[in-house]
Design a protein around this motif. Structure first.
Motif, PDB file in Angstrom:
ATOM      1  N   ARG A  29      57.253  12.965  54.181  1.00  0.00           N
ATOM      2  CA  ARG A  29      56.537  13.049  52.917  1.00  0.00           C
ATOM      3  C   ARG A  29      57.501  12.942  51.725  1.00  0.00           C
ATOM      4  NH1 ARG A  29      53.915  18.885  53.631  1.00  0.00           N
ATOM      5  NH2 ARG A  29      54.037  18.369  55.835  1.00  0.00           N
ATOM      6  N   ILE A  68      58.247   9.425  51.055  1.00  0.00           N
ATOM      7  CA  ILE A  68      57.096   8.738  50.461  1.00  0.00           C
ATOM      8  C   ILE A  68      56.935   9.158  49.002  1.00  0.00           C
ATOM      9  CG2 ILE A  68      54.579   8.443  50.608  1.00  0.00           C
ATOM     10  CD1 ILE A  68      54.981   8.805  53.710  1.00  0.00           C
ATOM     11  N   PRO A 125      50.931  15.664  51.353  1.00  0.00           N
ATOM     12  CA  PRO A 125      50.250  14.460  51.841  1.00  0.00           C
ATOM     13  C   PRO A 125      48.925  14.225  51.109  1.00  0.00           C
ATOM     14  CG  PRO A 125      51.120  15.707  53.678  1.00  0.00           C
ATOM     15  CD  PRO A 125      51.344  16.547  52.458  1.00  0.00           C
ATOM     16  N   GLU A 126      48.237  15.306  50.800  1.00  0.00           N
ATOM     17  CA  GLU A 126      46.959  15.217  50.075  1.00  0.00           C
ATOM     18  C   GLU A 126      47.162  14.532  48.719  1.00  0.00           C
ATOM     19  OE1 GLU A 126      43.811  17.017  50.724  1.00  0.00           O
ATOM     20  OE2 GLU A 126      43.015  16.165  48.860  1.00  0.00           O
ATOM     21  N   LEU A 155      49.726  12.793  47.623  1.00  0.00           N
ATOM     22  CA  LEU A 155      50.267  11.440  47.751  1.00  0.00           C
ATOM     23  C   LEU A 155      49.169  10.446  48.141  1.00  0.00           C
ATOM     24  CD1 LEU A 155      53.631  12.303  49.547  1.00  0.00           C
ATOM     25  CD2 LEU A 155      53.366  11.416  47.212  1.00  0.00           C
ATOM     26  N   THR A 156      48.265  10.891  49.006  1.00  0.00           N
ATOM     27  CA  THR A 156      47.154  10.027  49.388  1.00  0.00           C
ATOM     28  C   THR A 156      46.291   9.703  48.169  1.00  0.00           C
ATOM     29  OG1 THR A 156      47.155  10.972  51.611  1.00  0.00           O
ATOM     30  CG2 THR A 156      45.159   9.812  50.937  1.00  0.00           C
ATOM     31  N   MET A 157      46.103  10.712  47.306  1.00  0.00           N
ATOM     32  CA  MET A 157      45.267  10.492  46.118  1.00  0.00           C
ATOM     33  C   MET A 157      45.938   9.526  45.126  1.00  0.00           C
ATOM     34  SD  MET A 157      42.531  11.780  46.886  1.00  0.00           S
ATOM     35  CE  MET A 157      42.570  12.195  48.629  1.00  0.00           C
ATOM     36  N   THR A 211      42.756   9.853  56.522  1.00  0.00           N
ATOM     37  CA  THR A 211      43.995   9.170  56.908  1.00  0.00           C
ATOM     38  C   THR A 211      44.954  10.187  57.489  1.00  0.00           C
ATOM     39  OG1 THR A 211      45.786   7.719  56.187  1.00  0.00           O
ATOM     40  CG2 THR A 211      45.145   9.448  54.655  1.00  0.00           C
ATOM     41  N   ILE A 270      50.518   9.915  56.432  1.00  0.00           N
ATOM     42  CA  ILE A 270      51.701  10.640  55.976  1.00  0.00           C
ATOM     43  C   ILE A 270      51.956  11.800  56.939  1.00  0.00           C
ATOM     44  CG2 ILE A 270      52.760  11.938  54.079  1.00  0.00           C
ATOM     45  CD1 ILE A 270      50.983  10.254  52.169  1.00  0.00           C
ATOM     46  N   GLU A 271      52.978  11.665  57.706  1.00  0.00           N
ATOM     47  CA  GLU A 271      53.376  12.661  58.710  1.00  0.00           C
ATOM     48  C   GLU A 271      52.243  13.046  59.649  1.00  0.00           C
ATOM     49  OE1 GLU A 271      55.479  16.004  57.158  1.00  0.00           O
ATOM     50  OE2 GLU A 271      57.071  14.772  56.286  1.00  0.00           O
ATOM     51  N   ILE A 318      49.410  13.958  59.083  1.00  0.00           N
ATOM     52  CA  ILE A 318      48.640  15.105  58.613  1.00  0.00           C
ATOM     53  C   ILE A 318      47.314  14.617  58.044  1.00  0.00           C
ATOM     54  CG2 ILE A 318      48.566  16.938  56.850  1.00  0.00           C
ATOM     55  CD1 ILE A 318      51.680  17.076  57.295  1.00  0.00           C
ATOM     56  N   LEU A 319      46.228  15.251  58.476  1.00  0.00           N
ATOM     57  CA  LEU A 319      44.894  14.788  58.090  1.00  0.00           C
ATOM     58  C   LEU A 319      44.625  15.023  56.606  1.00  0.00           C
ATOM     59  CD1 LEU A 319      42.035  13.784  59.025  1.00  0.00           C
ATOM     60  CD2 LEU A 319      41.442  16.196  59.235  1.00  0.00           C
ATOM     61  N   VAL A 320      44.247  13.942  55.925  1.00  0.00           N
ATOM     62  CA  VAL A 320      43.806  14.044  54.535  1.00  0.00           C
ATOM     63  C   VAL A 320      42.456  13.347  54.429  1.00  0.00           C
ATOM     64  CG1 VAL A 320      44.294  13.406  52.139  1.00  0.00           C
ATOM     65  CG2 VAL A 320      46.179  14.039  53.651  1.00  0.00           C
ATOM     66  N   LEU A 321      41.487  14.002  53.795  1.00  0.00           N
ATOM     67  CA  LEU A 321      40.163  13.395  53.644  1.00  0.00           C
ATOM     68  C   LEU A 321      40.090  12.605  52.342  1.00  0.00           C
ATOM     69  CD1 LEU A 321      37.821  16.287  54.850  1.00  0.00           C
ATOM     70  CD2 LEU A 321      38.794  14.401  56.170  1.00  0.00           C
ATOM     71  N   GLY A 322      39.208  11.620  52.337  1.00  0.00           N
ATOM     72  CA  GLY A 322      38.985  10.844  51.117  1.00  0.00           C
ATOM     73  C   GLY A 322      40.093   9.857  50.822  1.00  0.00           C
ATOM     74  N   ALA A 323      40.557   9.161  51.856  1.00  0.00           N
ATOM     75  CA  ALA A 323      41.653   8.215  51.653  1.00  0.00           C
ATOM     76  C   ALA A 323      41.228   7.104  50.689  1.00  0.00           C
ATOM     77  CB  ALA A 323      42.085   7.622  52.982  1.00  0.00           C
ATOM     78  N   LYS A 332      35.306  11.373  50.029  1.00  0.00           N
ATOM     79  CA  LYS A 332      35.991  12.587  50.455  1.00  0.00           C
ATOM     80  C   LYS A 332      35.007  13.518  51.156  1.00  0.00           C
ATOM     81  CE  LYS A 332      39.351  15.628  48.202  1.00  0.00           C
ATOM     82  NZ  LYS A 332      40.535  15.004  48.808  1.00  0.00           N
TER      83      LYS A 332
END
Lengths: 238, 465, 235
Positions: free
Chosen positions: B160, B163, B179-180, B182-184, C213, C216-217, C219-224, C228
């Protein structure tokens, strides 16, 4: 029964005690053991490197020595797979094809022969140590042997088997692979040794001396106390 | 040795020495194994499902002409424009022609390994187009200007922190390394692109002959948006993607998810059968499907290895492979890495240039064991070795094996060899591990056990005297 | 574009190569021969069903399974006794999230459930402006089926207001009747065929949880990129 015992070249030259133990165990069960004197090697090094034409004469000689055997027992999953699984492919469309199939059908890996064919698991052995078991890939995946060695170990007095997380992961030996790609082979071996060490075992036991040679080579070089020993030798400990 | 082989050895040396990298991959894949095994366990019979999947793919691939014609005619009947490309260059050219005709300036892409295979981004960028990868992992790799590390997890080797730094540098937007968040950042950056892109480009996981549909599997919704918003949709797929019937997906979708990511089903599994149809409110006005050969027919012609075309690109063999785990995806320097890549790359790009990938395997069979469509992967590595040696034997290696065979078949010589070995052992100890050591590739990292003073055969002979 | 002849000839060239390649038969995988292949082709759905994850025989078991799957997937699943209760739940969602504008399509269910929202509504019954949809707080749609086995919602471009409604707004709300629950994936594909063949909608999608998604590592993230939140309201 007369058992034709095929002692792999590396056991013959480097780990004769494993071979001697196999003879003692089979004879102890009342069988006649013969070792064809003319067999040197199953031909795997050229075969696995892709040199099938060069491997064939070596394999043909082996077949010739084994063709009349009642039962062929091979002291390694790897050489066992070579004879049982790959000889028929190597000789497909060749004059020896039928012979290769016939011999393959009568060929067994050592531990599987004892447990599956002879129905024996208890040799009255004593080995008061904590061990972990390494499944050689050829025995495991080409021949499907997983339970037999464990059934034998379960009857050894004082022995405590602790499975490692990477029990089914390749040790990285892979024959000529170990010399052609030493860095990859060594990295794989390190993963395996670390996983074995995590169990707190004193010994890594296997039914394949070639894997053990690789692991012992790494462990000794790194000064690790973990030792390796062939399954047959464990079964003759009193 | 081919330059590719030299590069491979060099990179393998670097990567196996990178313990941090090896740990990242091992941790990620160990977690994958746990969830995958749980999902496999939920199947009433994973093994039967594998057999059924292998049979279905066998049926499709061994009647490929019939199913391709059916697939194409069904798609065309509903307004899709079909294109055929024998080579990667042709595929890129077809897309460029669509671009020119539409006067397009930007392309939004969802994940497609086939587009990596034909180097589509290079071709489009050379033509002055803006190309944006929309899958998060692919987006990250595009920002790094690197090919995907893994066919399913393109950026699995990055932390992370790396990234975050990347987003800061390239996007000027990275509030933290979570990660949350960064995804956003990626979500915000890409939203605009979907809305303005002229062309939406996708790959496909399956092509359904019976109904004339492509099926796309994804988690993020980026392919759904790519196929919904731009006016023109272009999909590129290999000719081997065909499945005979729509209901085959009832088996293949959960198997792909289970083997690929350890999910029961991937978040979005979508079938597209044409452009916007009469009465529909959105979707592209034009839908182009490009069928790519790019030497797949050469693999098809190898009956022995034809089952390699069954591959559904789930990545399970990469994940299981101890070689992949220790050298990493980029070391292969191919579009498709891991065991499947080692099997097919020699067919797609030349046996002599790429045979080293088939040699770089302990033939452990871990890949074959996990393949959901039962490709005989590790035996094909052996077949590639055989074919390579037959076509162009390495002189020294072959000579060594000829000598080996000569000695092995003469027990007296073999025995003499052992004796000489024993005698020369003290000499070997003097040079062990050094540049003079003939066994150096072994002894550099490993001890060699001593030859026994009495071999098994000596013992046996003595005993039976 | 290339002229028609070249296009055709590439097609013919590839098909010719395919046919030539296939003139050498491949060995049949493992123990599976041509005979079982023909058999499995006919009974594929029934065959597949016995190997896929179990779903239970009764409706109650299947509904329970859907609920369990939804929870695991982080889908918000709510079950009601009447349409009225569902209307109220939708209003509560509006208030909780402060919706200002929603996108929706016309259908028996949406028409019955959505009016009490009293919000400006983007209709996707015909062509619409995507920027307007992008500004919506939620997309409300019907569906073709709910799949117990996987916790999926089956939507099509015809039944659920087009291609974008279920992925562009940050919150996708599905409204459905409990009769729409089907047991498993084979049943869902059978339903698609009976309902539409041969005139299939241009998009058919199984939505299994909110967009996600792990890039990233892992790790679960919602709303890619998609919503969401996924809410499924059933009565």
């Amino acid at each position: 029964m007369t058992i034709t015992l095929f002692i792999p070249c590396f056991i013959d030259a480097l780990f004769p005690r494993a071979g001697i133990s196999m003879v003692q165990l089979l004879e102890g069960l009342g069988h006649k053991v013969v070792c064809p004197p003319e067999i040197s090697c199953c031909g795997q090094p050229p075969f696995n490197s892709g040199y099938w034409d060069e491997a064939r004469p070596v394999a043909a000689k082996v077949l010739e020595q084994l063709k009349d055997a009642e039962a062929v027992v091979i002291g390694s999953g790897s050489c066992g797979a070579m004879v049982k699984k790959f000889y028929p492919e190597l000789f497909a469309g060749k004059p020896q094809e039928a012979m290769a199939k016939k011999v393959a059908a009568r060929t067994w890996e050592f531990s599987d022969f004892i447990v599956t064919k002879l129905g024996v698991t208890d040799f009255g052995a004593k080995f008061p140590h904590k061990i972990t078991f390494h499944d050689g890939c050829h025995g495991l995946r080409e021949l499907g042997i997983k339970k037999s060695p464990r059934a034998l170990l379960a009857k050894v007095q004082g022995l405590q088997l602790v499975e490692m997380a990477e029990a089914e992961t390749c040790c990285g030996f892979g024959g000529t692979f170990a010399a052609k790609f030493p860095m990859i082979s060594t990295a794989m071996g390190d993963v395996k040794c670390a996983s074995a060490a995590e169990t707190g075992a004193e010994y890594i036991v296997s039914n394949d001396s070639s894997c053990l040679m690789h692991l012992q080579g790494l462990l000794s070089r790194q000064g690790k106390p973990l030792k390796t020993i062939h399954l047959a030798e464990v079964l003759t400990q009193k | 040795m081919s330059t590719f082989a030299t590069g491979f050895l060099k990179q393998a040396r670097v990567m196996t020495a990178d313990l941090r990298h090896r740990k990242i991959i091992r941790t990620a894949l160990t977690n994958y194994e746990i969830v995958r095994d749980k999902r496999k366990g939920a199947f009433q019979s994973w093994e039967s499902a594998r057999s059924a999947a292998a049979e279905t793919k066998w049926e499709a691939v061994n009647h490929l002409d019939k199913y391709l014609v059916e697939f194409v005619s069904k798609l065309e009947a509903r307004g899709t424009k079909l294109h055929w490309a024998s080579t990667g260059a042709q595929a890129s050219e077809i897309i460029l022609e669509i671009v020119r005709e539409k006067n397009a300036r930007s392309v939004i892409k969802s994940k497609s390994m086939t587009s990596e295979e034909v180097h589509l981004n290079d071709a489009l960028e050379k033509a002055g187009l803006e190309v944006v990868e929309s899958d998060l992992g692919e987006f990250i790799m595009q920002l790094r200007d690197e090919p995907p590390y893994h066919i399913v997890f393109p950026s699995m080797h990055l932390t992370r922190g790396e990234i975050k730094e990347l987003f800061e540098r390239e996007l000027g937007d990275a509030p933290s390394d979570s990660p949350e968040e960064l995804t956003m950042v990626a979500r915000r950056a890409l939203r605009k692109k979907y809305l303005t892109a002229d062309i939406g480009f996708t790959g496909a996981n399956f092509a359904i002959a019976e109904t004339g549909m492509i099926s796309i599997t994804e988690n993020e919704g980026n392919a759904r948006l790519t196929a919904a918003l731009p006016k023109t949709m272009v999909s590129l797929l290999g000719i081997e993607k065909v499945l005979p019937r729509l209901e085959d997906l009832a088996l293949f979708l959960p198997m792909l998810a289970t083997a690929g990511t350890g999910q029961a089903l991937t978040c979005y599994n979508t079938m597209y059968g044409g452009p916007r149809q009469p009465g529909e409110c959105d979707g592209p006005e034009e839908f182009h499907v490009i069928l790519l050969d790019n030497r797949r027919t050469e693999l098809l012609a190898d009956a022995e290895q034809r089952d390699a075309l069954h591959c559904i690109r789930c990545g399970a063999c990469l994940n299981a492979c101890p070689i992949f785990r220790n050298i990493g995806g980029h070391t292969y320097a191919t579009t498709y890495s891991g065991p499947i890549g080692s099997v097919i790359t020699p067919h797609l790009r030349g046996l002599q240039d790429w045979k080293h990938l088939s040699a770089a395997s302990s033939l452990c069979g871990g890949c074959t064991e996990v393949c959901p469509v039962k490709i005989d992967l590790h035996h094909h590595l052996l077949h590639n070795r055989r074919n390579a040696a037959k076509e162009k034997p390495a002189l020294i290696e072959r000579s060594l094996y000829l000598i080996f065979g000569f000695v092995a078949n003469r027990p007296a010589l073999w025995s003499l060899g052992k004796k000489l070995g024993r005698l020369s052992q003290p000499l070997h100890n003097l040079v062990k591990g050094s540049a003079l050591d003939p066994a150096r590739s072994w002894t550099q990292t490993r001890d060699l056990p001593p030859l026994a003073q009495e071999s098994f055969k000596d013992w046996w002979k003595k005993r039976n005297r | 574009m290339k002229n028609e002849e070249t296009v055709l000839s590439e097609r013919e060239k590839i098909l010719a190569r395919v046919r030539e390649a296939l003139s050498v038969p491949a060995h049949v995988p493992g123990a599976h021969g041509l005979a079982p292949l023909a058999a499995s082709a006919q009974s594929s759905a029934a065959g597949v069903r016995q190997w896929l994850p179990k779903v239970g025989n009764s409706f109650a078991e299947q509904l329970g399974l859907f609920q369990k799957n939804a929870t695991e997937l982080k889908t918000d699943f709510q079950l009601f006794d009447s349409a009225e209760e569902m209307r109220q739940a939708l209003v509560r969602l509006r208030d909780a999230e402060g919706w200002k504008r929603v996108a929706c399509h016309s259908g028996d269910l949406t028409n019955a459930i959505c009016p009490p929202l009293n919000l400006p509504m983007l209709r996707t019954d015909k062509a619409y402006d995507v920027h307007e949809m992008e500004a919506c707080d939620a997309g409300i749609s019907e569906c073709d089926a709910l799949v117990a086995q996987t916790g999926s919602v089956l939507v099509t471009s015809r039944s659920a207001g087009g291609r974008a409604l279920s992925v562009l707004p940050p919150h996708h709300v599905v409204i459905a009747r409990r009769e729409q629950l089907v047991a498993d994936l084979p049943a869902a594909f059978a339903l698609v065929k009976t309902k539409y063949a041969p005139d299939f909608p241009s998009m058919i999608s199984f939505i299994t949880g909110p967009s996600r998604t792990g890039d990233i590592e892992r790790i679960l993230v919602l709303g890619a990129h998609g919503p969401k939140r996924l809410t499924i309201l059933v009565f």
